[in-house]
Design a protein around this motif. Structure first.
Motif, PDB file in Angstrom:
ATOM      1  N   LEU A   1     -28.549  69.767  49.299  1.00 57.93           N
ATOM      2  CA  LEU A   1     -28.946  68.359  49.147  1.00 57.93           C
ATOM      3  C   LEU A   1     -28.545  67.843  47.769  1.00 57.93           C
ATOM      4  CD1 LEU A   1     -30.390  65.782  49.999  1.00 57.93           C
ATOM      5  CD2 LEU A   1     -32.542  66.817  49.242  1.00 57.93           C
ATOM      6  N   ASP A   2     -28.776  68.636  46.739  1.00 56.58           N
ATOM      7  CA  ASP A   2     -28.383  68.228  45.386  1.00 56.58           C
ATOM      8  C   ASP A   2     -26.884  67.962  45.319  1.00 56.58           C
ATOM      9  OD1 ASP A   2     -31.013  68.559  44.687  1.00 56.58           O
ATOM     10  OD2 ASP A   2     -30.709  70.518  43.713  1.00 56.58           O
ATOM     11  N   ALA A   3     -26.089  68.840  45.967  1.00 55.71           N
ATOM     12  CA  ALA A   3     -24.635  68.654  45.984  1.00 55.71           C
ATOM     13  C   ALA A   3     -24.253  67.399  46.763  1.00 55.71           C
ATOM     14  CB  ALA A   3     -23.962  69.880  46.598  1.00 55.71           C
ATOM     15  N   ALA A   4     -24.971  67.131  47.866  1.00 59.25           N
ATOM     16  CA  ALA A   4     -24.677  65.958  48.683  1.00 59.25           C
ATOM     17  C   ALA A   4     -24.980  64.673  47.928  1.00 59.25           C
ATOM     18  CB  ALA A   4     -25.475  66.011  49.982  1.00 59.25           C
ATOM     19  N   VAL A   5     -26.096  64.656  47.207  1.00 59.23           N
ATOM     20  CA  VAL A   5     -26.453  63.471  46.422  1.00 59.23           C
ATOM     21  C   VAL A   5     -25.420  63.230  45.327  1.00 59.23           C
ATOM     22  CG1 VAL A   5     -28.153  62.527  44.810  1.00 59.23           C
ATOM     23  CG2 VAL A   5     -28.918  63.644  46.917  1.00 59.23           C
ATOM     24  N   LYS A   6     -25.015  64.295  44.656  1.00 60.82           N
ATOM     25  CA  LYS A   6     -23.999  64.170  43.599  1.00 60.82           C
ATOM     26  C   LYS A   6     -22.684  63.631  44.181  1.00 60.82           C
ATOM     27  CE  LYS A   6     -21.766  66.953  39.979  1.00 60.82           C
ATOM     28  NZ  LYS A   6     -20.361  66.739  40.385  1.00 60.82           N
ATOM     29  N   TYR A   7     -22.283  64.167  45.316  1.00 61.87           N
ATOM     30  CA  TYR A   7     -21.051  63.715  45.979  1.00 61.87           C
ATOM     31  C   TYR A   7     -21.154  62.252  46.371  1.00 61.87           C
ATOM     32  CZ  TYR A   7     -17.400  63.476  49.560  1.00 61.87           C
ATOM     33  OH  TYR A   7     -16.312  63.116  50.325  1.00 61.87           O
ATOM     34  N   ALA A   8     -22.320  61.854  46.915  1.00 60.74           N
ATOM     35  CA  ALA A   8     -22.499  60.470  47.365  1.00 60.74           C
ATOM     36  C   ALA A   8     -22.440  59.484  46.204  1.00 60.74           C
ATOM     37  CB  ALA A   8     -23.836  60.337  48.095  1.00 60.74           C
ATOM     38  N   LYS A   9     -22.856  59.906  45.028  1.00 68.64           N
ATOM     39  CA  LYS A   9     -22.811  59.029  43.858  1.00 68.64           C
ATOM     40  C   LYS A   9     -21.401  58.913  43.284  1.00 68.64           C
ATOM     41  CE  LYS A   9     -27.603  59.748  42.365  1.00 68.64           C
ATOM     42  NZ  LYS A   9     -28.473  60.313  41.298  1.00 68.64           N
ATOM     43  N   GLU A  10     -20.596  59.966  43.492  1.00 74.09           N
ATOM     44  CA  GLU A  10     -19.244  59.981  42.924  1.00 74.09           C
ATOM     45  C   GLU A  10     -18.203  59.357  43.840  1.00 74.09           C
ATOM     46  OE1 GLU A  10     -18.634  64.092  42.185  1.00 74.09           O
ATOM     47  OE2 GLU A  10     -19.846  64.132  40.328  1.00 74.09           O
ATOM     48  N   ARG A  11     -18.353  59.569  45.147  1.00 74.44           N
ATOM     49  CA  ARG A  11     -17.377  59.073  46.112  1.00 74.44           C
ATOM     50  C   ARG A  11     -17.531  57.561  46.284  1.00 74.44           C
ATOM     51  NH1 ARG A  11     -14.527  60.893  50.715  1.00 74.44           N
ATOM     52  NH2 ARG A  11     -13.201  59.133  51.319  1.00 74.44           N
ATOM     53  N   ARG A  12     -16.416  56.823  46.215  1.00 72.20           N
ATOM     54  CA  ARG A  12     -16.470  55.368  46.312  1.00 72.20           C
ATOM     55  C   ARG A  12     -15.665  54.879  47.524  1.00 72.20           C
ATOM     56  NH1 ARG A  12     -18.657  53.050  41.929  1.00 72.20           N
ATOM     57  NH2 ARG A  12     -17.730  51.020  42.412  1.00 72.20           N
ATOM     58  N   GLN A  13     -16.230  53.916  48.199  1.00 73.55           N
ATOM     59  CA  GLN A  13     -15.566  53.236  49.306  1.00 73.55           C
ATOM     60  C   GLN A  13     -15.929  51.753  49.265  1.00 73.55           C
ATOM     61  OE1 GLN A  13     -13.392  54.138  51.640  1.00 73.55           O
ATOM     62  NE2 GLN A  13     -13.254  56.270  50.986  1.00 73.55           N
ATOM     63  N   PHE A  14     -14.959  50.903  49.559  1.00 75.53           N
ATOM     64  CA  PHE A  14     -15.180  49.452  49.579  1.00 75.53           C
ATOM     65  C   PHE A  14     -15.753  48.960  48.258  1.00 75.53           C
ATOM     66  CE2 PHE A  14     -15.759  51.046  53.929  1.00 75.53           C
ATOM     67  CZ  PHE A  14     -14.659  50.432  54.537  1.00 75.53           C
ATOM     68  N   GLY A  15     -15.307  49.580  47.174  1.00 76.98           N
ATOM     69  CA  GLY A  15     -15.677  49.104  45.855  1.00 76.98           C
ATOM     70  C   GLY A  15     -17.014  49.578  45.314  1.00 76.98           C
ATOM     71  N   LYS A  16     -17.686  50.497  45.996  1.00 77.22           N
ATOM     72  CA  LYS A  16     -18.961  50.994  45.484  1.00 77.22           C
ATOM     73  C   LYS A  16     -19.198  52.428  45.949  1.00 77.22           C
ATOM     74  CE  LYS A  16     -21.600  48.753  49.205  1.00 77.22           C
ATOM     75  NZ  LYS A  16     -22.702  47.803  49.502  1.00 77.22           N
ATOM     76  N   ALA A  17     -20.141  53.092  45.289  1.00 78.22           N
ATOM     77  CA  ALA A  17     -20.467  54.471  45.657  1.00 78.22           C
ATOM     78  C   ALA A  17     -21.066  54.501  47.052  1.00 78.22           C
ATOM     79  CB  ALA A  17     -21.446  55.066  44.653  1.00 78.22           C
ATOM     80  N   ILE A  18     -20.695  55.537  47.826  1.00 81.02           N
ATOM     81  CA  ILE A  18     -21.205  55.598  49.198  1.00 81.02           C
ATOM     82  C   ILE A  18     -22.720  55.813  49.222  1.00 81.02           C
ATOM     83  CG2 ILE A  18     -19.011  56.406  50.135  1.00 81.02           C
ATOM     84  CD1 ILE A  18     -20.191  59.216  50.264  1.00 81.02           C
ATOM     85  N   ALA A  19     -23.298  56.249  48.088  1.00 80.02           N
ATOM     86  CA  ALA A  19     -24.749  56.392  48.012  1.00 80.02           C
ATOM     87  C   ALA A  19     -25.466  55.061  48.158  1.00 80.02           C
ATOM     88  CB  ALA A  19     -25.142  57.049  46.690  1.00 80.02           C
ATOM     89  N   GLU A  20     -24.748  53.965  47.970  1.00 81.93           N
ATOM     90  CA  GLU A  20     -25.356  52.644  48.088  1.00 81.93           C
ATOM     91  C   GLU A  20     -25.408  52.143  49.529  1.00 81.93           C
ATOM     92  OE1 GLU A  20     -24.011  49.715  45.237  1.00 81.93           O
ATOM     93  OE2 GLU A  20     -23.268  51.292  43.899  1.00 81.93           O
ATOM     94  N   PHE A  21     -24.764  52.855  50.453  1.00 81.01           N
ATOM     95  CA  PHE A  21     -24.805  52.442  51.860  1.00 81.01           C
ATOM     96  C   PHE A  21     -26.102  52.943  52.496  1.00 81.01           C
ATOM     97  CE2 PHE A  21     -20.207  52.532  50.983  1.00 81.01           C
ATOM     98  CZ  PHE A  21     -19.894  51.226  51.331  1.00 81.01           C
ATOM     99  N   GLN A  22     -26.787  52.027  53.172  1.00 80.92           N
ATOM    100  CA  GLN A  22     -28.102  52.360  53.706  1.00 80.92           C
ATOM    101  C   GLN A  22     -28.048  53.483  54.742  1.00 80.92           C
ATOM    102  OE1 GLN A  22     -30.322  49.354  56.004  1.00 80.92           O
ATOM    103  NE2 GLN A  22     -32.007  49.658  54.552  1.00 80.92           N
TER     104      GLN A  22
END
Length: 216
Positions: free
Chosen positions: A124-145
């Motif tokens: 989970l820690d790795a997934a959260v880190k990845y989601a904050k780093e990976r960007r799509q459509f101009g923002k981090a994928i962690a911002e997608f609901q």
């Protein structure tokens, strides 16, 4: 179970047989061996447990097994050929072996649950880190609901598994009770399920966390 134990009339039992996939066998000083005394077809009533010094003549440790995961835990077969074990190394009474093995499982399963919770938390820690780093459509994928829902579900399930493990540990410290077997199995099964679920997702995205279990 084909491993046999027989009294030799000189204050010892003689053990013959083999065991497969024994955890920590290559590094063990002593091995707990279960063997039948008497009729080999006697069900569970004639199984007994013995503490065997790994250096006893006749004890041979086989080649370490190659596994896909948990490589930090060695497993190997154990061969017993006319191994003499003092009578005092019998655990409990003759025929207590099955009861002893079930209690060992009750105590061991929560530890597997604990390993699984640790692996799942690391994933989970790795997934959260990845989601904050990976960007799509101009923002981090962690911002997608939608992704946030997935991460929240993972965190919730990990916390549930952690609570089960803590509950089992408390029961073990208190000496167990009537439903200890069910609780310990639940902690093991739920923790393993989390690791398998995240492992499947990791294969899909070639996640770095796939190395977690094999390298453990």
């Amino acid at each position: 179970m084909k491993t046999r134990a027989a009294r030799d009339g000189n204050g010892s039992y003689v053990l013959n047989g083999e065991k497969c996939f024994i955890t920590f066998a290559p590094v063990a000083d002593y091995i707990l061996v279960f063997a039948r005394i008497g009729d080999v077809s006697g069900g569970t009533r004639n199984i007994s447990a013995f503490i065997v010094d790994a250096k006893t003549p006749g004890v041979t440790i086989g080649k370490n097994e190659r596994k896909l995961g948990l490589n930090g835990i060695p497993n190997a077969p154990v061969y017993l050929e006319n191994v003499k074990v003092p009578v005092e190394n019998l655990v409990g009474e003759e025929g207590d072996g099955f009861k002893i093995s079930m209690r060992i499982l009750d105590m061991n399963r929560p530890t597997i649950g604990a390993v699984s919770v640790g692996l799942a938390q690391g994933a989970l820690d790795a997934a959260v880190k990845y989601a904050k780093e990976r960007r799509q459509f101009g923002k981090a994928i962690a911002e997608f609901q939608g992704l946030q829902f997935m991460l929240a579900d993972m965190a919730m399930n990990i916390e549930a598994a952690r609570s089960l493990v803590y509950d089992c540990a408390g029961i073990a410290d208190a000496g167990f009770d009537s439903d200890a077997a069910f609780r310990s199995f639940s902690a093991k099964a739920h923790g393993e399920m989390l690791c398998q679920r995240h492992g499947d997702e990791g294969h899909d995205r070639r996640g770095a966390d796939l190395r977690a279990a094999p390298d453990t």
